[in-house]
Motif scaffolding. Structure first.
Motif, PDB file in Angstrom:
ATOM      1  N   LEU A 149      -5.450   8.090  10.475  1.00 30.92           N
ATOM      2  CA  LEU A 149      -4.855   6.765  10.637  1.00 30.92           C
ATOM      3  C   LEU A 149      -4.029   6.640  11.911  1.00 30.92           C
ATOM      4  O   LEU A 149      -3.533   5.570  12.221  1.00 30.92           O
ATOM      5  CB  LEU A 149      -3.952   6.442   9.430  1.00 30.92           C
ATOM      6  N   ASP A 150      -3.887   7.721  12.665  1.00 30.54           N
ATOM      7  CA  ASP A 150      -2.983   7.736  13.806  1.00 30.54           C
ATOM      8  C   ASP A 150      -3.317   6.739  14.900  1.00 30.54           C
ATOM      9  O   ASP A 150      -2.476   6.397  15.719  1.00 30.54           O
ATOM     10  CB  ASP A 150      -2.844   9.151  14.380  1.00 30.54           C
ATOM     11  N   ILE A 151      -4.518   6.193  14.917  1.00 31.71           N
ATOM     12  CA  ILE A 151      -4.869   5.166  15.894  1.00 31.71           C
ATOM     13  C   ILE A 151      -4.297   3.801  15.502  1.00 31.71           C
ATOM     14  O   ILE A 151      -4.160   2.908  16.321  1.00 31.71           O
ATOM     15  CB  ILE A 151      -6.393   5.084  16.111  1.00 31.71           C
ATOM     16  N   CYS A 152      -3.907   3.657  14.254  1.00 32.79           N
ATOM     17  CA  CYS A 152      -3.367   2.382  13.740  1.00 32.79           C
ATOM     18  C   CYS A 152      -1.860   2.347  13.984  1.00 32.79           C
ATOM     19  O   CYS A 152      -1.057   2.310  13.047  1.00 32.79           O
ATOM     20  CB  CYS A 152      -3.691   2.227  12.259  1.00 32.79           C
ATOM     21  N   VAL A 153      -1.460   2.320  15.248  1.00 36.32           N
ATOM     22  CA  VAL A 153      -0.052   2.449  15.621  1.00 36.32           C
ATOM     23  C   VAL A 153       0.794   1.237  15.236  1.00 36.32           C
ATOM     24  O   VAL A 153       2.019   1.335  15.170  1.00 36.32           O
ATOM     25  CB  VAL A 153       0.103   2.749  17.134  1.00 36.32           C
ATOM     26  N   ALA A 154       0.192   0.094  14.966  1.00 37.58           N
ATOM     27  CA  ALA A 154       0.933  -1.117  14.596  1.00 37.58           C
ATOM     28  C   ALA A 154       1.048  -1.279  13.077  1.00 37.58           C
ATOM     29  O   ALA A 154       1.530  -2.306  12.595  1.00 37.58           O
ATOM     30  CB  ALA A 154       0.269  -2.342  15.204  1.00 37.58           C
ATOM     31  N   LEU A 155       0.634  -0.281  12.330  1.00 39.30           N
ATOM     32  CA  LEU A 155       0.592  -0.355  10.871  1.00 39.30           C
ATOM     33  C   LEU A 155       1.962  -0.665  10.277  1.00 39.30           C
ATOM     34  O   LEU A 155       2.947   0.000  10.578  1.00 39.30           O
ATOM     35  CB  LEU A 155       0.071   0.971  10.323  1.00 39.30           C
ATOM     36  N   LYS A 156       2.015  -1.719   9.453  1.00 38.24           N
ATOM     37  CA  LYS A 156       3.264  -2.123   8.794  1.00 38.24           C
ATOM     38  C   LYS A 156       3.191  -1.973   7.279  1.00 38.24           C
ATOM     39  O   LYS A 156       4.195  -1.702   6.638  1.00 38.24           O
ATOM     40  CB  LYS A 156       3.601  -3.568   9.140  1.00 38.24           C
ATOM     41  N   VAL A 157       1.995  -2.178   6.709  1.00 38.72           N
ATOM     42  CA  VAL A 157       1.825  -2.128   5.261  1.00 38.72           C
ATOM     43  C   VAL A 157       0.627  -1.241   4.954  1.00 38.72           C
ATOM     44  O   VAL A 157      -0.463  -1.460   5.484  1.00 38.72           O
ATOM     45  CB  VAL A 157       1.606  -3.539   4.673  1.00 38.72           C
ATOM     46  N   LEU A 158       0.839  -0.240   4.085  1.00 39.56           N
ATOM     47  CA  LEU A 158      -0.223   0.696   3.751  1.00 39.56           C
ATOM     48  C   LEU A 158      -0.338   0.818   2.236  1.00 39.56           C
ATOM     49  O   LEU A 158       0.588   1.270   1.571  1.00 39.56           O
ATOM     50  CB  LEU A 158       0.075   2.068   4.378  1.00 39.56           C
ATOM     51  N   TYR A 159      -1.469   0.366   1.711  1.00 40.22           N
ATOM     52  CA  TYR A 159      -1.743   0.427   0.279  1.00 40.22           C
ATOM     53  C   TYR A 159      -2.602   1.657  -0.001  1.00 40.22           C
ATOM     54  O   TYR A 159      -3.766   1.700   0.383  1.00 40.22           O
ATOM     55  CB  TYR A 159      -2.497  -0.823  -0.178  1.00 40.22           C
ATOM     56  N   LEU A 160      -2.032   2.655  -0.651  1.00 41.45           N
ATOM     57  CA  LEU A 160      -2.738   3.886  -0.984  1.00 41.45           C
ATOM     58  C   LEU A 160      -2.648   4.197  -2.477  1.00 41.45           C
ATOM     59  O   LEU A 160      -2.828   5.341  -2.883  1.00 41.45           O
ATOM     60  CB  LEU A 160      -2.162   5.062  -0.184  1.00 41.45           C
ATOM     61  N   TYR A 161      -2.362   3.210  -3.285  1.00 39.56           N
ATOM     62  CA  TYR A 161      -2.216   3.473  -4.713  1.00 39.56           C
ATOM     63  C   TYR A 161      -3.568   3.706  -5.368  1.00 39.56           C
ATOM     64  O   TYR A 161      -4.613   3.395  -4.805  1.00 39.56           O
ATOM     65  CB  TYR A 161      -1.441   2.349  -5.410  1.00 39.56           C
ATOM     66  N   ASP A 162      -3.544   4.313  -6.567  1.00 40.32           N
ATOM     67  CA  ASP A 162      -4.742   4.612  -7.355  1.00 40.32           C
ATOM     68  C   ASP A 162      -5.736   5.493  -6.612  1.00 40.32           C
ATOM     69  O   ASP A 162      -6.937   5.236  -6.586  1.00 40.32           O
ATOM     70  CB  ASP A 162      -5.433   3.316  -7.821  1.00 40.32           C
ATOM     71  N   ASN A 163      -5.226   6.547  -5.993  1.00 36.64           N
ATOM     72  CA  ASN A 163      -6.070   7.534  -5.332  1.00 36.64           C
ATOM     73  C   ASN A 163      -5.799   8.898  -5.958  1.00 36.64           C
ATOM     74  O   ASN A 163      -5.299   8.974  -7.082  1.00 36.64           O
ATOM     75  CB  ASN A 163      -5.790   7.547  -3.824  1.00 36.64           C
ATOM     76  N   LYS A 164      -6.106   9.967  -5.236  1.00 35.34           N
ATOM     77  CA  LYS A 164      -5.879  11.328  -5.711  1.00 35.34           C
ATOM     78  C   LYS A 164      -5.053  12.114  -4.696  1.00 35.34           C
ATOM     79  O   LYS A 164      -5.189  13.316  -4.562  1.00 35.34           O
ATOM     80  CB  LYS A 164      -7.228  12.017  -5.948  1.00 35.34           C
ATOM     81  N   ILE A 165      -4.194  11.409  -3.990  1.00 35.92           N
ATOM     82  CA  ILE A 165      -3.391  12.001  -2.927  1.00 35.92           C
ATOM     83  C   ILE A 165      -2.374  12.966  -3.518  1.00 35.92           C
ATOM     84  O   ILE A 165      -1.670  12.634  -4.466  1.00 35.92           O
ATOM     85  CB  ILE A 165      -2.703  10.896  -2.102  1.00 35.92           C
TER      86      ILE A 165
END
Length: 147
Positions: free
Chosen positions: A56-72
Protein backbone atom coordinates in the motif's frame (compact mmCIF):
# COMPACT_ATOMS: atom_id res chain seq x y z
CA UNK A 1 -9.73 -16.24 -8.78
CA UNK A 2 -8.30 -13.16 -10.44
CA UNK A 3 -8.54 -11.22 -7.17
CA UNK A 4 -5.17 -12.49 -5.91
CA UNK A 5 -6.68 -15.32 -3.84
CA UNK A 6 -4.53 -18.31 -3.00
CA UNK A 7 -6.77 -21.38 -3.48
CA UNK A 8 -4.67 -23.55 -1.11
CA UNK A 9 -4.98 -21.27 1.92
CA UNK A 10 -8.11 -19.34 0.95
CA UNK A 11 -6.34 -16.07 1.62
CA UNK A 12 -5.75 -13.13 -0.66
CA UNK A 13 -2.64 -11.21 -1.63
CA UNK A 14 -2.91 -7.44 -1.83
CA UNK A 15 -2.11 -6.75 -5.48
CA UNK A 16 -2.27 -3.49 -7.45
CA UNK A 17 -5.39 -4.73 -9.22
CA UNK A 18 -7.09 -5.40 -5.90
CA UNK A 19 -6.11 -1.94 -4.65
CA UNK A 20 -7.45 -0.31 -7.83
CA UNK A 21 -10.73 -2.19 -7.58
CA UNK A 22 -11.06 -1.19 -3.91
CA UNK A 23 -11.33 2.54 -4.46
CA UNK A 24 -14.12 4.65 -5.90
CA UNK A 25 -11.69 6.96 -7.72
CA UNK A 26 -11.43 6.72 -11.48
CA UNK A 27 -8.14 6.92 -13.32
CA UNK A 28 -7.94 9.36 -16.18
CA UNK A 29 -6.48 8.25 -19.47
CA UNK A 30 -3.42 10.49 -19.27
CA UNK A 31 -2.71 9.71 -15.60
CA UNK A 32 -0.01 7.14 -14.83
CA UNK A 33 -0.94 4.26 -12.54
CA UNK A 34 1.55 5.43 -9.90
CA UNK A 35 0.12 8.96 -9.94
CA UNK A 36 -3.43 7.60 -9.70
CA UNK A 37 -2.57 5.38 -6.73
CA UNK A 38 -0.82 8.35 -5.11
CA UNK A 39 -4.16 10.21 -5.08
CA UNK A 40 -6.20 7.42 -3.47
CA UNK A 41 -7.61 8.55 -0.10
CA UNK A 42 -10.06 5.73 0.72
CA UNK A 43 -9.52 1.99 0.32
CA UNK A 44 -12.26 -0.59 0.90
CA UNK A 45 -10.33 -3.80 1.56
CA UNK A 46 -12.79 -5.39 3.95
CA UNK A 47 -13.64 -9.09 3.69
CA UNK A 48 -10.87 -9.87 1.19
CA UNK A 49 -9.31 -12.76 3.16
CA UNK A 50 -6.12 -10.71 3.67
CA UNK A 51 -3.52 -11.97 6.15
CA UNK A 52 -0.94 -9.19 5.69
CA UNK A 53 -1.10 -5.44 5.20
CA UNK A 54 1.26 -4.92 2.28
CA UNK A 55 1.85 -3.15 -1.04
CA UNK A 56 0.00 0.00 0.00
CA UNK A 57 3.03 2.29 0.24
CA UNK A 58 2.25 3.93 -3.11
CA UNK A 59 -1.05 5.21 -1.67
CA UNK A 60 0.63 8.13 0.11
CA UNK A 61 -2.57 10.23 0.34
CA UNK A 62 -4.49 7.46 2.15
CA UNK A 63 -6.84 8.85 4.81
CA UNK A 64 -9.34 6.02 5.40
CA UNK A 65 -8.47 2.32 5.34
CA UNK A 66 -11.13 -0.36 5.75
CA UNK A 67 -9.50 -3.69 6.62
CA UNK A 68 -12.19 -5.27 8.77
CA UNK A 69 -13.38 -8.89 8.38
CA UNK A 70 -10.04 -10.23 7.18
CA UNK A 71 -7.44 -12.59 8.68
CA UNK A 72 -4.81 -9.99 9.52
CA UNK A 73 -2.51 -11.05 12.36
CA UNK A 74 -0.28 -7.97 12.71
CA UNK A 75 -0.55 -4.24 12.18
CA UNK A 76 2.43 -3.62 9.92
CA UNK A 77 3.54 -1.66 6.87
CA UNK A 78 1.56 1.49 7.62
CA UNK A 79 4.45 3.89 8.31
CA UNK A 80 4.05 5.42 4.82
CA UNK A 81 0.46 6.56 5.58
CA UNK A 82 1.24 9.93 7.17
CA UNK A 83 -2.30 11.23 6.41
CA UNK A 84 -4.19 8.16 7.68
CA UNK A 85 -6.97 9.36 9.98
CA UNK A 86 -9.35 6.36 10.15
CA UNK A 87 -8.25 2.74 10.44
CA UNK A 88 -10.82 -0.06 10.62
CA UNK A 89 -9.33 -3.42 11.68
CA UNK A 90 -12.33 -5.09 13.34
CA UNK A 91 -12.78 -8.85 13.23
CA UNK A 92 -9.25 -9.91 12.37
CA UNK A 93 -6.69 -12.09 14.18
CA UNK A 94 -4.55 -9.37 15.77
CA UNK A 95 -3.07 -10.42 19.11
CA UNK A 96 -0.88 -7.43 20.01
CA UNK A 97 -0.44 -3.79 19.18
CA UNK A 98 2.84 -2.40 17.92
CA UNK A 99 3.79 1.18 18.70
CA UNK A 100 1.80 3.16 16.16
CA UNK A 101 3.40 6.49 15.25
CA UNK A 102 0.79 8.08 13.02
CA UNK A 103 0.15 11.52 14.49
CA UNK A 104 -2.97 12.16 12.35
CA UNK A 105 -4.84 8.98 13.29
CA UNK A 106 -8.17 10.03 14.82
CA UNK A 107 -10.13 6.77 14.93
CA UNK A 108 -8.81 3.26 15.46
CA UNK A 109 -11.26 0.35 15.48
CA UNK A 110 -9.90 -2.96 16.79
CA UNK A 111 -13.07 -4.71 17.96
CA UNK A 112 -13.30 -8.52 17.77
CA UNK A 113 -9.60 -9.37 17.64
CA UNK A 114 -7.54 -11.28 20.22
CA UNK A 115 -5.69 -8.42 21.88
CA UNK A 116 -4.97 -8.95 25.57
CA UNK A 117 -2.98 -5.76 26.29
CA UNK A 118 -3.68 -2.36 24.78
CA UNK A 119 -0.35 -0.53 24.48
CA UNK A 120 1.79 1.35 21.97
CA UNK A 121 -0.64 4.26 21.61
CA UNK A 122 1.45 7.02 23.21
CA UNK A 123 2.36 8.56 19.82
CA UNK A 124 -1.27 8.87 18.73
CA UNK A 125 -1.67 12.50 19.76
CA UNK A 126 -4.79 13.07 17.61
CA UNK A 127 -6.63 9.88 18.63
CA UNK A 128 -10.27 10.61 19.46
CA UNK A 129 -11.78 7.11 19.26
CA UNK A 130 -10.26 3.79 20.28
CA UNK A 131 -12.67 0.89 20.00
CA UNK A 132 -11.56 -2.48 21.40
CA UNK A 133 -14.79 -4.25 22.38
CA UNK A 134 -15.42 -8.00 22.21
CA UNK A 135 -11.79 -9.18 22.20
CA UNK A 136 -11.39 -12.94 21.83
CA UNK A 137 -9.08 -13.50 24.79
CA UNK A 138 -8.83 -16.68 26.90
CA UNK A 139 -11.85 -17.47 29.05
CA UNK A 140 -10.35 -16.25 32.33
CA UNK A 141 -8.34 -13.50 30.64
CA UNK A 142 -8.85 -9.82 31.07
CA UNK A 143 -8.27 -6.93 28.66
CA UNK A 144 -5.51 -4.73 30.11
CA UNK A 145 -4.40 -1.20 29.27
CA UNK A 146 -0.68 -0.44 29.52
CA UNK A 147 -0.69 3.27 30.31
Amino acid sequence: MGDGANPKTRTCVLTRNLIISSTSLSKTRQESMDKFLGHVTHLHLQAKRLRVIENLDICVALKVLYLYDNKIEEITNLDFAKSLAYLYLENNMITELPTITNHKLKKLYLDENAIGIISGLQELTSLEVLSVSRQRIPRNGVLKFDI
